[in-house]
Write a protein that holds these residues in place. Structure first.
Motif, short mmCIF file in Angstrom:
data_model
loop_
_atom_site.label_atom_id
_atom_site.label_comp_id
_atom_site.label_asym_id
_atom_site.label_seq_id
_atom_site.Cartn_x
_atom_site.Cartn_y
_atom_site.Cartn_z
N ALA A 104 0.83 -1.21 0.00
CA ALA A 104 0.00 0.00 0.00
C ALA A 104 0.87 1.26 0.00
CB ALA A 104 -0.94 0.00 1.22
N THR A 105 1.99 1.21 0.71
CA THR A 105 2.90 2.35 0.73
C THR A 105 3.48 2.58 -0.65
OG1 THR A 105 3.44 1.94 3.05
CG2 THR A 105 4.98 3.29 1.79
N ALA A 106 3.98 1.54 -1.29
CA ALA A 106 4.54 1.69 -2.64
C ALA A 106 3.48 2.20 -3.61
CB ALA A 106 5.13 0.36 -3.12
N ASP A 107 2.26 1.68 -3.51
CA ASP A 107 1.18 2.15 -4.39
C ASP A 107 0.90 3.63 -4.16
OD1 ASP A 107 0.92 -0.37 -5.48
OD2 ASP A 107 -0.86 -0.90 -4.32
N ALA A 108 0.87 4.06 -2.90
CA ALA A 108 0.62 5.46 -2.58
C ALA A 108 1.72 6.35 -3.15
CB ALA A 108 0.49 5.67 -1.07
N VAL A 109 2.97 5.95 -2.94
CA VAL A 109 4.10 6.76 -3.39
C VAL A 109 4.18 6.83 -4.90
CG1 VAL A 109 6.63 7.00 -3.33
CG2 VAL A 109 5.37 6.44 -1.23
N ARG A 110 3.75 5.79 -5.58
CA ARG A 110 3.72 5.84 -7.05
C ARG A 110 2.84 6.99 -7.55
NH1 ARG A 110 3.73 0.13 -6.39
NH2 ARG A 110 5.70 -0.71 -7.18
N GLY A 111 1.91 7.44 -6.72
CA GLY A 111 1.06 8.56 -7.08
C GLY A 111 1.66 9.93 -6.77
N PHE A 112 2.85 9.97 -6.17
CA PHE A 112 3.51 11.24 -5.85
C PHE A 112 4.27 11.70 -7.09
CE2 PHE A 112 4.24 10.29 -1.02
CZ PHE A 112 2.90 10.00 -0.87
N GLU A 113 3.97 12.85 -7.56
CA GLU A 113 4.60 13.37 -8.78
C GLU A 113 6.12 13.49 -8.61
OE1 GLU A 113 4.41 17.28 -11.68
OE2 GLU A 113 2.74 16.86 -10.33
#
Length: 174
Positions: free
Chosen positions: A113-122
């Protein structure tokens, strides 16, 4: 039953109390999250306040995993780099899963979930973390795709005569 994850949840008194309780329970169970047992909620409060200040200033974000009862069961604090040459990666801090939920796969769910969230950080394409040697947690992070990229021998003094390595790990996100 799986955890429900929320990025940047509203900072309510219930969330604050849940984070404090989780951090104390993880620490007192031997988790390597910045303290050595025994610790109390009051020992941890100043560190949580520092995290909240960083969040208010836009330097840090919070991912929370809630159990089926709506209780805080897992966390990861994600810190942006402020150095202009390092803004393409973030730091991961205070990664915790409640001791009562160990062995259910929630740690792996939290890391995903952390990796998925960070993938959304520009503009962010990697996550970096450090962990305390001698706990085996580096093997866990390795199983989640992180690679050891550095190690400082004896950098963490858990107690007099008990120095541990500070292990630096990286997860590329592409």
């Amino acid at each position: 039953m799986a955890l429900t994850f929320q990025l940047d949840p509203p900072l309510t008194p219930a969330l604050r109390d849940g984070l404090l309780a989780l951090w104390a329970e993880v620490s007192n169970a031997g988790g390597a999250v910045g303290f050595v047992p025994p610790v109390s909620v009051e020992d941890i409060r100043p560190e949580l306040v520092k995290h909240f200040v960083a969040m208010a200033e836009g330097r840090m974000r919070l991912l929370v995993g809630y159990d089926e009862g709506g209780r805080v069961a897992a966390t990861a604090f994600i810190a942006y780099n402020t150095h202009r040459l390092m803004k393409h990666w973030v730091w991961l801090y205070t990664v915790m899963v409640h001791p009562g939920h160990q062995g259910k796969g929630y740690g792996r769910d939290l890391m995903e979930a952390t990796a998925d969230a960070v993938r959304g950080f520009e503009g962010v394409d990697a996550i970096r973390l450090t962990c305390r040697g001698g706990t085996g947690v580096d093997r866990f992070y390795g199983s989640c795709g992180y690679k050891e990229v550095g190690r400082v021998p004896g950098a963490i003094r858990v107690a007099e005569g008990d120095d541990r390595d500070d292990i630096i790990m990286l997860l590329p996100l592409h």
